[in-house]
Structure formats: C-alpha cells, structure tokens
Design an enzyme around this catalytic site. Structure first.
Site, PDB file in Angstrom:
ATOM      1  N   GLY A  38      -7.410   8.720  -0.019  1.00  0.00           N
ATOM      2  CA  GLY A  38      -7.180   7.500  -0.786  1.00  0.00           C
ATOM      3  C   GLY A  38      -8.322   6.510  -0.709  1.00  0.00           C
ATOM      4  N   VAL A  39      -7.964   5.251  -0.639  1.00  0.00           N
ATOM      5  CA  VAL A  39      -8.984   4.206  -0.642  1.00  0.00           C
ATOM      6  C   VAL A  39      -9.801   4.252   0.660  1.00  0.00           C
ATOM      7  CG1 VAL A  39      -7.495   2.340   0.237  1.00  0.00           C
ATOM      8  CG2 VAL A  39      -9.366   1.805  -1.305  1.00  0.00           C
ATOM      9  N   ASP A  40      -9.175   4.654   1.739  1.00  0.00           N
ATOM     10  CA  ASP A  40      -9.849   4.797   3.043  1.00  0.00           C
ATOM     11  C   ASP A  40     -11.011   5.801   2.921  1.00  0.00           C
ATOM     12  OD1 ASP A  40     -10.340   4.617   5.742  1.00  0.00           O
ATOM     13  OD2 ASP A  40      -8.476   5.563   6.400  1.00  0.00           O
ATOM     14  N   GLY A 125       0.162   4.166  -1.769  1.00  0.00           N
ATOM     15  CA  GLY A 125      -0.301   5.517  -2.066  1.00  0.00           C
ATOM     16  C   GLY A 125       0.351   6.494  -1.108  1.00  0.00           C
ATOM     17  N   TYR A 127       1.315   6.203   1.840  1.00  0.00           N
ATOM     18  CA  TYR A 127       2.384   5.651   2.679  1.00  0.00           C
ATOM     19  C   TYR A 127       3.682   5.372   1.907  1.00  0.00           C
ATOM     20  CZ  TYR A 127      -0.516   5.343   6.902  1.00  0.00           C
ATOM     21  OH  TYR A 127      -1.282   5.641   8.015  1.00  0.00           O
TER      22      TYR A 127
END
Ligand code: AR6
Length: 182
Positions: A38-40, A125, A127
């Site tokens: 994801g964004v991470d 997302g 989570y």
C-alpha cells in the site's frame, strides 16, 4: 475541495502522496515500522533506504501513535509514520485508535515545526476500516485539532481513488454543517 479554518487551509485531492511537496507526508505504517504494501510500500520505494534505516533505529510504534523520520529522496523533508487500527467489528476501540493516529501525527508535526502536512486515508486499505466511517473520524479529528491549535498552516488529504475522494468530500460537507467552520 478546499476550506479555510481560521488561517489553516484544509484540502482534499486525488493523487499519489509520494509526490507531495508539503513539509511532511504521513505514512500508514505497521507497528513494527517494517515497511509493507500500500502507501507504506510506495513511500519507502520513492524515499529510498534512509527512511527504513531510521525506522529500524526507532524500533516500534504502537497502534494510535506516531514517529517521525527523514523524507529521504522524497520532496517532503519528513515522513510521519503512524499506525492505524486493524478493523475487526467496530466495537474494539477502532474509532479511538484511528482518531489517535491522526491526532498524534499532527502533534508530532507541530512539535517539529512542520507547517504543511499530507495524509493518506489511514487504515482503509489493508487494515479494512470502512471508508465512510474512517473519513468522518479523520476529518473530525483534524478539524478539531486545527480549531484548538491554530496549526499547521496546510493540511492535505491525498486520496488514491475518485470514490475515496467523493466519500471524504461528502464527510467534510456533513462536518461543516455540524461545526459551521467554513
Ligand atoms: N498515495 C496515496 N494513497 C495511497 C497510495 C499512494 N501512493 N497508495 C495506497 N494508498 P494501506 P492501511 C491508499 O493499505 O489500511 C501496509 O502494508 C490506499 O488506496 O496503504 O492503514 C502497512 O505496512 C488506501 O486508501 O494502509 C500496514 O501493514 C490507503 O492508502 C498496512 O498496510 C491506506 O491503505 C496498513 O494498512
């Protein structure tokens, strides 16, 4: 969509947070600060290894807390890593933990002299937090912080799909009706 709250501008846009030029961007991290998808994943790919190096030195970040690192190769000078809750049934303290993730991110930003900050939609997302509920909590928490502290100067929510943007826009309109802060 742009609104003014005192001297602060709050903006909702469609985009990729790794391209933001605000002083800081926020990462939806995990409590091991280990990187992920994801964004991470996108932030670590774009920012390079220095970010993960600093994360390793910091160690862990409990759910609902936030830590700060360099932005590495990003345009943003800093990344604020926060950990949102994994959504279970909505009755396991998820709302409080999500609000805390936004609040602690803003607190650490202000403490570090950060004047502009971009948020992704934390927890919605991998989570699994239902986005309508998450948007309400995110915006309420951020608006209350701005009203209380008069800082930072600019807060941007960078949403990753048109649908997500529309959900946030609707939630912000509803919040404005309640708070009358436009
Ligand atoms: N810019 C803006 N938003 C993005 C981007 C981007 N480049 N990429 C994805 N999103 P998620 P979470 C949106 O899953 O739910 C990671 O593996 C995405 O569409 O990134 O808090 C961590 O390591 C969604 O709306 O974060 C954790 O283990 C939002 O960002 C876990 O996922 C958040 O989705 C955290 O899960």
């Amino acid at each position: 969509m742009d609104i003014k709250i005192g001297k602060t501008t709050l903006t909702l846009i469609l985009g990729d947070i790794t391209l933001e030029e605000t002083d800081a961007i926020v990462n939806a991290a995990n409590s091991m600060l280990a990187g992920g998808g994801g964004v991470d994943g996108a932030i670590h790919r774009a920012g390079g290894p220095k970010i993960l190096e600093e994360c390793r030195k910091i160690g862990r970040c409990p759910t609902g807390s936030a830590v700060i690192t360099t932005g590495g190769n990003l345009k943003a000078k800093n990344v604020i890593h926060t950990v949102g809750p994994i959504y279970r049934d909505g009755n396991s303290g998820e709302d409080g933990l999500l609000a805390s993730a936004y609040r602690k991110s803003l607190e650490i930003a202000v403490k570090n002299g950060i004047r502009s900050i971009s948020f992704p939609s934390i927890s919605t997302g991998a989570y699994g937090y239902p986005i309508k509920e998450a948007a309400k909590i995110a915006l309420k928490t951020v608006v209350e912080f701005i009203i209380d502290q008069g800082k930072p100067e600019l807060v941007r929510f960078v949403l990753f799909s048109g649908r997500d943007l529309r959900v946030y826009e609707e939630a912000l309109r509803d919040l404005m009706k309640i708070k009358g802060v436009i």
